[in-house]
Design a protein around this motif. Sequence first.
Motif, PDB file in Angstrom:
ATOM      1  N   SER A   1      -0.984  28.518 -51.169  1.00 17.25           N
ATOM      2  CA  SER A   1      -1.339  30.010 -51.233  1.00 17.25           C
ATOM      3  C   SER A   1      -0.161  30.936 -51.388  1.00 17.25           C
ATOM      4  O   SER A   1      -0.006  32.112 -51.982  1.00 17.25           O
ATOM      5  CB  SER A   1      -1.792  30.473 -49.681  1.00 17.25           C
ATOM      6  N   ILE A   2       1.196  30.413 -50.936  1.00 18.01           N
ATOM      7  CA  ILE A   2       2.402  31.123 -51.399  1.00 18.01           C
ATOM      8  C   ILE A   2       2.627  31.091 -52.872  1.00 18.01           C
ATOM      9  O   ILE A   2       2.927  32.268 -53.573  1.00 18.01           O
ATOM     10  CB  ILE A   2       3.549  30.135 -50.648  1.00 18.01           C
ATOM     11  N   MET A   3       2.368  30.043 -53.284  1.00 19.33           N
ATOM     12  CA  MET A   3       2.522  30.013 -54.871  1.00 19.33           C
ATOM     13  C   MET A   3       1.676  31.125 -55.463  1.00 19.33           C
ATOM     14  O   MET A   3       2.062  31.744 -56.709  1.00 19.33           O
ATOM     15  CB  MET A   3       2.285  28.487 -55.352  1.00 19.33           C
ATOM     16  N   ALA A   4       0.218  30.968 -55.062  1.00 18.16           N
ATOM     17  CA  ALA A   4      -0.520  31.953 -55.756  1.00 18.16           C
ATOM     18  C   ALA A   4       0.026  33.414 -55.284  1.00 18.16           C
ATOM     19  O   ALA A   4      -0.201  34.275 -56.430  1.00 18.16           O
ATOM     20  CB  ALA A   4      -1.839  31.740 -55.122  1.00 18.16           C
ATOM     21  N   LEU A   5       0.365  33.594 -54.395  1.00 21.11           N
ATOM     22  CA  LEU A   5       0.849  35.069 -54.068  1.00 21.11           C
ATOM     23  C   LEU A   5       1.973  35.311 -54.858  1.00 21.11           C
ATOM     24  O   LEU A   5       2.120  36.654 -55.508  1.00 21.11           O
ATOM     25  CB  LEU A   5       1.310  35.357 -52.635  1.00 21.11           C
ATOM     26  N   GLU A   6       2.937  34.457 -55.031  1.00 17.50           N
ATOM     27  CA  GLU A   6       4.164  34.495 -55.921  1.00 17.50           C
ATOM     28  C   GLU A   6       3.603  34.635 -57.389  1.00 17.50           C
ATOM     29  O   GLU A   6       4.269  35.414 -58.143  1.00 17.50           O
ATOM     30  CB  GLU A   6       4.886  33.506 -55.801  1.00 17.50           C
ATOM     31  N   ARG A   7       2.907  34.176 -57.893  1.00 18.31           N
ATOM     32  CA  ARG A   7       2.409  34.104 -59.131  1.00 18.31           C
ATOM     33  C   ARG A   7       1.764  35.686 -59.521  1.00 18.31           C
ATOM     34  O   ARG A   7       1.908  36.508 -60.396  1.00 18.31           O
ATOM     35  CB  ARG A   7       1.214  33.052 -59.552  1.00 18.31           C
ATOM     36  N   ARG A   8       0.928  36.162 -58.421  1.00 12.75           N
ATOM     37  CA  ARG A   8       0.236  37.368 -58.544  1.00 12.75           C
ATOM     38  C   ARG A   8       1.253  38.693 -58.707  1.00 12.75           C
ATOM     39  O   ARG A   8       1.598  39.647 -59.389  1.00 12.75           O
ATOM     40  CB  ARG A   8      -0.353  37.617 -57.218  1.00 12.75           C
ATOM     41  N   LEU A   9       2.348  38.280 -57.757  1.00 15.16           N
ATOM     42  CA  LEU A   9       3.436  39.298 -57.730  1.00 15.16           C
ATOM     43  C   LEU A   9       4.516  39.095 -59.125  1.00 15.16           C
ATOM     44  O   LEU A   9       4.646  40.322 -59.601  1.00 15.16           O
ATOM     45  CB  LEU A   9       4.458  38.816 -56.672  1.00 15.16           C
ATOM     46  N   ASP A  10       4.516  38.057 -59.533  1.00 17.24           N
ATOM     47  CA  ASP A  10       5.048  37.797 -60.858  1.00 17.24           C
ATOM     48  C   ASP A  10       4.344  38.485 -62.127  1.00 17.24           C
ATOM     49  O   ASP A  10       5.097  38.910 -63.099  1.00 17.24           O
ATOM     50  CB  ASP A  10       5.611  36.375 -61.197  1.00 17.24           C
TER      51      ASP A  10
ATOM     52  N   LEU B   1       3.993  41.549 -47.642  1.00 14.83           N
ATOM     53  CA  LEU B   1       3.666  41.280 -46.012  1.00 14.83           C
ATOM     54  C   LEU B   1       3.073  39.833 -46.045  1.00 14.83           C
ATOM     55  O   LEU B   1       3.501  39.013 -44.980  1.00 14.83           O
ATOM     56  CB  LEU B   1       3.073  42.263 -45.482  1.00 14.83           C
ATOM     57  N   GLN B   2       2.100  39.613 -46.718  1.00 16.71           N
ATOM     58  CA  GLN B   2       1.294  38.630 -46.598  1.00 16.71           C
ATOM     59  C   GLN B   2       2.465  36.979 -46.921  1.00 16.71           C
ATOM     60  O   GLN B   2       2.136  36.184 -46.375  1.00 16.71           O
ATOM     61  CB  GLN B   2       0.119  38.386 -47.592  1.00 16.71           C
ATOM     62  N   LEU B   3       2.997  37.378 -47.956  1.00 11.41           N
ATOM     63  CA  LEU B   3       3.991  36.331 -48.380  1.00 11.41           C
ATOM     64  C   LEU B   3       4.786  35.860 -47.188  1.00 11.41           C
ATOM     65  O   LEU B   3       5.141  35.021 -46.933  1.00 11.41           O
ATOM     66  CB  LEU B   3       4.624  36.640 -49.767  1.00 11.41           C
ATOM     67  N   GLY B   4       5.548  37.015 -46.798  1.00 17.25           N
ATOM     68  CA  GLY B   4       6.358  36.879 -45.725  1.00 17.25           C
ATOM     69  C   GLY B   4       5.612  36.068 -44.620  1.00 17.25           C
ATOM     70  O   GLY B   4       6.309  35.156 -43.858  1.00 17.25           O
ATOM     71  N   ASN B   5       4.593  36.207 -44.212  1.00 19.10           N
ATOM     72  CA  ASN B   5       3.685  35.794 -42.934  1.00 19.10           C
ATOM     73  C   ASN B   5       3.499  34.234 -43.367  1.00 19.10           C
ATOM     74  O   ASN B   5       3.355  33.458 -42.779  1.00 19.10           O
ATOM     75  CB  ASN B   5       2.313  36.786 -42.930  1.00 19.10           C
ATOM     76  N   LEU B   6       3.107  34.077 -44.740  1.00 18.51           N
ATOM     77  CA  LEU B   6       2.817  32.644 -45.186  1.00 18.51           C
ATOM     78  C   LEU B   6       3.956  31.793 -45.241  1.00 18.51           C
ATOM     79  O   LEU B   6       4.038  30.559 -44.649  1.00 18.51           O
ATOM     80  CB  LEU B   6       2.140  32.587 -46.407  1.00 18.51           C
ATOM     81  N   ARG B   7       5.229  32.331 -45.485  1.00 18.75           N
ATOM     82  CA  ARG B   7       6.417  31.580 -45.435  1.00 18.75           C
ATOM     83  C   ARG B   7       6.716  31.355 -43.961  1.00 18.75           C
ATOM     84  O   ARG B   7       7.074  30.298 -43.740  1.00 18.75           O
ATOM     85  CB  ARG B   7       7.546  32.575 -46.094  1.00 18.75           C
ATOM     86  N   GLU B   8       6.758  32.357 -43.049  1.00 19.11           N
ATOM     87  CA  GLU B   8       7.006  32.094 -41.690  1.00 19.11           C
ATOM     88  C   GLU B   8       5.979  30.778 -41.116  1.00 19.11           C
ATOM     89  O   GLU B   8       6.365  30.015 -40.436  1.00 19.11           O
ATOM     90  CB  GLU B   8       6.906  33.400 -40.860  1.00 19.11           C
TER      91      GLU B   8
END
Length: 72
Positions: free
Chosen positions: A56-65, A11-18
């Motif tokens: 911030s997006i890249m950091a969240l993507e790394r956490r998810l990965d 959800l955070q990732l989606g909000n950041l991308r938007e």
Amino acid sequence: MNDREYEDLILQLGNLREHARQLAETDYMTALYKGYSASGQTLAEINEEISSTDESIMALERRLDDDEVDYE
């Protein structure tokens, strides 16, 4: 990471991308032509916020990965 934490990160990732999309498509273009955005930010401030949001997006993507659990 449990299911709830994973869903929150998605959800955070989606909000950041938007937010990044909004900055690039609306605020940046407005500031480019008018010298400031609707919120009063300059082009330099918007560029800085875009960079910060992208980080911030890249950091969240790394956490998810890095999550070892498969949620598919």
